[in-house]
Design a protein around this motif. Structure first.
Motif, short mmCIF file in Angstrom:
data_model
loop_
_atom_site.label_atom_id
_atom_site.label_comp_id
_atom_site.label_asym_id
_atom_site.label_seq_id
_atom_site.Cartn_x
_atom_site.Cartn_y
_atom_site.Cartn_z
N THR A 273 0.85 -1.19 0.00
CA THR A 273 0.00 0.00 0.00
C THR A 273 0.89 1.24 0.00
OG1 THR A 273 -0.11 0.03 2.43
CG2 THR A 273 -1.87 -1.16 1.25
N SER A 274 0.43 2.31 -0.64
CA SER A 274 1.21 3.55 -0.77
C SER A 274 0.51 4.68 -0.04
CB SER A 274 1.41 3.92 -2.24
OG SER A 274 2.15 2.91 -2.91
N THR A 275 1.29 5.49 0.67
CA THR A 275 0.75 6.63 1.41
C THR A 275 1.62 7.85 1.17
OG1 THR A 275 0.01 5.13 3.16
CG2 THR A 275 0.05 7.48 3.67
N PRO A 276 1.09 8.92 0.54
CA PRO A 276 1.87 10.16 0.41
C PRO A 276 2.08 10.79 1.79
CG PRO A 276 0.01 10.10 -1.12
CD PRO A 276 -0.21 9.01 -0.14
N LEU A 277 3.27 11.34 2.03
CA LEU A 277 3.61 11.97 3.30
C LEU A 277 3.91 13.45 3.09
CD1 LEU A 277 6.04 9.32 4.87
CD2 LEU A 277 3.57 9.50 5.16
N GLY A 278 3.49 14.26 4.05
CA GLY A 278 3.76 15.69 4.00
C GLY A 278 2.49 16.50 4.01
N GLU A 279 2.64 17.78 4.34
CA GLU A 279 1.52 18.70 4.37
C GLU A 279 1.37 19.40 3.03
OE1 GLU A 279 2.25 21.32 7.59
OE2 GLU A 279 2.02 19.77 9.15
N GLY A 280 0.16 19.88 2.75
CA GLY A 280 -0.07 20.62 1.51
C GLY A 280 -0.41 19.70 0.35
N THR A 281 -0.61 20.30 -0.80
CA THR A 281 -1.04 19.53 -1.97
C THR A 281 0.10 18.75 -2.61
OG1 THR A 281 -0.70 21.49 -3.35
CG2 THR A 281 -2.92 21.14 -2.46
N ILE A 282 1.32 19.23 -2.46
CA ILE A 282 2.49 18.53 -3.02
C ILE A 282 3.13 17.71 -1.91
CG2 ILE A 282 4.74 18.79 -4.11
CD1 ILE A 282 3.77 21.36 -5.37
N LYS A 283 3.24 16.41 -2.11
CA LYS A 283 3.81 15.51 -1.10
C LYS A 283 5.24 15.15 -1.50
CE LYS A 283 -0.33 15.36 0.68
NZ LYS A 283 -0.66 16.15 1.89
N PRO A 284 6.23 15.44 -0.65
CA PRO A 284 7.62 15.20 -1.03
C PRO A 284 8.05 13.74 -0.99
CG PRO A 284 7.52 16.06 1.19
CD PRO A 284 6.12 16.10 0.66
N ILE A 285 7.29 12.89 -0.29
CA ILE A 285 7.68 11.50 -0.11
C ILE A 285 6.44 10.61 -0.22
CG2 ILE A 285 8.49 9.81 1.62
CD1 ILE A 285 10.37 11.92 2.63
N THR A 286 6.63 9.43 -0.78
CA THR A 286 5.61 8.40 -0.75
C THR A 286 6.14 7.22 0.05
OG1 THR A 286 4.66 9.04 -2.87
CG2 THR A 286 4.21 6.81 -2.11
N LYS A 287 5.36 6.79 1.04
CA LYS A 287 5.72 5.63 1.83
C LYS A 287 5.01 4.40 1.26
CE LYS A 287 5.52 3.76 6.54
NZ LYS A 287 4.98 3.97 7.91
N VAL A 288 5.76 3.34 1.02
CA VAL A 288 5.21 2.09 0.49
C VAL A 288 5.42 1.00 1.54
CG1 VAL A 288 5.26 0.42 -1.38
CG2 VAL A 288 5.75 2.83 -1.87
N ASP A 289 4.33 0.42 2.03
CA ASP A 289 4.39 -0.65 3.02
C ASP A 289 3.97 -1.96 2.37
OD1 ASP A 289 5.20 0.45 5.59
OD2 ASP A 289 3.35 1.61 5.51
N CYS A 290 4.78 -2.99 2.55
CA CYS A 290 4.51 -4.30 1.95
C CYS A 290 4.63 -5.38 3.01
CB CYS A 290 5.50 -4.61 0.82
SG CYS A 290 5.67 -3.31 -0.43
N ALA A 291 3.71 -6.34 2.96
CA ALA A 291 3.75 -7.49 3.87
C ALA A 291 3.71 -8.76 3.03
CB ALA A 291 2.58 -7.44 4.84
N PHE A 292 4.79 -9.53 3.07
CA PHE A 292 4.89 -10.77 2.32
C PHE A 292 4.89 -11.95 3.30
CE2 PHE A 292 7.00 -7.46 -0.13
CZ PHE A 292 6.37 -7.58 -1.36
N ASP A 293 4.23 -13.05 2.93
CA ASP A 293 4.16 -14.20 3.82
C ASP A 293 5.23 -15.25 3.54
OD1 ASP A 293 3.23 -15.24 1.47
OD2 ASP A 293 1.19 -15.64 2.17
N ASP A 294 6.23 -14.90 2.76
CA ASP A 294 7.32 -15.83 2.48
C ASP A 294 8.05 -16.22 3.77
OD1 ASP A 294 6.74 -14.01 0.24
OD2 ASP A 294 8.25 -15.18 -0.84
N VAL A 295 8.35 -17.49 3.90
CA VAL A 295 9.18 -17.97 5.01
C VAL A 295 10.62 -18.06 4.52
CG1 VAL A 295 9.64 -19.86 6.60
CG2 VAL A 295 7.27 -19.24 6.05
N VAL A 296 11.51 -17.33 5.19
CA VAL A 296 12.91 -17.28 4.79
C VAL A 296 13.72 -18.07 5.80
CG1 VAL A 296 14.84 -15.82 4.09
CG2 VAL A 296 12.49 -14.98 3.83
N GLU A 297 14.17 -19.24 5.42
CA GLU A 297 14.93 -20.11 6.30
C GLU A 297 16.34 -19.55 6.52
OE1 GLU A 297 13.78 -22.64 7.87
OE2 GLU A 297 11.83 -22.91 6.84
N PRO A 298 17.03 -19.99 7.60
CA PRO A 298 18.43 -19.58 7.79
C PRO A 298 19.27 -19.89 6.55
CG PRO A 298 17.61 -20.66 9.75
CD PRO A 298 16.54 -20.82 8.71
N GLY A 299 19.99 -18.90 6.07
CA GLY A 299 20.77 -19.04 4.86
C GLY A 299 19.98 -18.80 3.60
#
Length: 445
Positions: free
Chosen positions: A223-249
């Protein structure tokens, strides 16, 4: 005493929202010479993955370095003494070629000590078989180096070591990309390995993307969320959640390669990336969970100022509206440091007293020194800081209220664009002709 780390990441969102800055845990201890400072760069703490099921424990990396502050000095013959005797019997160390070990102690050589916080020495440490979880002691460090003024030394510093169990996600560090043209698309390398001794049950990925770049949706899990005040947002935050299991190594990558589209107004852009194990699991070494993908775009921004011409009789108060404008084509942002993009230097015309100024304008003496008065009004000169970012075509107005004490025909003040610190030219601005203007009081007919 600890010096802030030079390797910062994931701070863009914090800068925009005025929250605390995130830093990598790097300890440093100073020792003063006549005109220089020697710093020892080392992690504040270290978690070694415990050996499980009779398997050899994964190795952890300890990055060490020396650096100094004074660019006018050459610092050579750096010698960093590393004492790991507290780990005897509970951990095994592999020393690099630049270190000369003697038992659990070694002296690491730095023929040339740099100015930055580089960490060119890497130790590999792994928990010994049978070592139990918990604190095991400290690695201590001392250092000396040679300058033109003699020998300087770094007082003892240390890394607290514990043996623990859990995932250790390590994010690759993309190399900075330069010479990028507006409108192009840039690949952003992204990969994660698990150096811990337990699996990561899912992976959380967070991106902070500056305004001059577009990464699209990244993946359906994001999901993406623009950050900052006003109509122009200087940064977009992107949050991702993956269910992959990553084993040691094991490793993890995004479902599709990460690519950034470069806008026509892009200049100094960056993507701050962090990863974390899913389910709120503790990561054994958070300092390697972040990276910055820096993308330097070939572009310019034409900063300009406009002065004012105002008139009035003796005793009257008039308002002079001084204007800044970014003529583009690029926007300019210092989102990583939070520094202003530039400053507007205002010299007050003769015969007038400033009675009101914008909050962003600080009083100065005529030669640019600190104004010692308890009030901000009445100074002969002001330095007005612009924000940490300005969009293309953006303007800012600085209204100055001037009380005319004495009518001086054609009294001239000055309005000058400067960098926020120092007097060097603005590197991104190719047109300096419009960086100065006049503030004229009671111009001649």
């Amino acid at each position: 005493m600890r010096k802030p780390s030079a390797g910062r990441f994931a701070r863009l969102g914090a800068v925009v929202t005025a929250a605390g800055l995130v830093t990598v845990g790097m300890a440093a201890t100073p020792a003063l010479a006549v005109s220089d400072t020697l710093w020892i760069a080392a992690p504040y703490e270290l978690a070694l993955p415990k050996a499980v099921d009779g398997r050899q424990a994964p190795a952890a990396t300890v990055a060490l370095g020396l650096y100094h502050d004074n660019a006018d000095h050459r610092v050579t013959d750096g010698r960093l003494t590393v004492d790991a005797s507290a780990l005897t019997g509970v951990a095994e160390i592999t020393w690099p070629e630049t270190c000369a070990p003697n038992g659990a102690t070694a002296v690491c050589s730095f023929p040339e000590v740099p100015l930055s916080g580089e960490t060119p020495v890497e130790l590999k440490i792994r928990a010994a078989a049978g070592a139990e979880a918990g604190p095991v002691g400290q690695i201590t460090y001392t250092a000396t180096a040679t300058t033109d003024d003699g020998v300087i030394s770094g007082p003892e510093n240390s890394t607290s070591v514990r043996i623990a169990s859990g995932p250790d996600l390590v994010l690759n560090r993309p190399a900075p990309v330069t010479g990028v043209k507006p409108g192009s698309t840039v690949p952003v390398p992204f990969s994660v390995v698990n150096n811990g001794n337990e699996a990561a049950d899912g992976v959380q990925v967070t991106l902070f993307v500056t305004r001059g770049l577009a990464v699209g949706g990244v993946a359906p899990q994001c999901t993406s969320t623009p950050l900052g005040e006003g109509t122009i947002k200087p940064i977009t935050k992107v949050d991702c959640a993956f269910d992959d299991v990553v084993e040691p190594g094991g490793s993890f990558t995004l479902p599709a390669p990460l690519r950034a589209k470069v806008a026509s107004y892009a200049l100094g852009e960056r993507i701050d990336i962090t990863v974390a194990a899913g389910g709120g699991a503790e990561d054994l070494a958070m300092e390697n969970n972040g990276a910055i993908a820096a993308i330097d775009v070939v572009n310019t921004a034409d900063f300009a100022v406009r002065g004012a011409r105002v008139s009035g009789a003796a005793g009257e108060t008039v308002t002079a509206e001084l204007t800044f404008r970014n003529r583009g084509p690029a926007w300019v942002a210092n989102l990583g440091s939070g520094d202003p993009v530039a400053a507007v230097d205002v010299t007050v015309p003769a015969g007038a007293t400033v009675t009101a100024v914008p909050d962003s304008c600080e009083p100065r003496t005529l030669d640019g020194g600190w104004w010692e008065s308890e009030t901000r009004t009445g100074a002969p000169r002001y330095l007005c800081q612009l924000p940490m970012w300005v969009a293309e075509k953006q303007t800012a107005t600085f209204p100055f209220e001037l009380r005319i004490d004495t009518v001086v025909r054609g009294a001239k003040g000055a309005v000058t664009l400067k960098p926020p610190y120092g007097d060097a030219p603005l590197a991104f601005d190719p047109n300096s002709a419009n960086n100065t203007a006049k503030l004229v009081l009671n111009p001649a007919a």
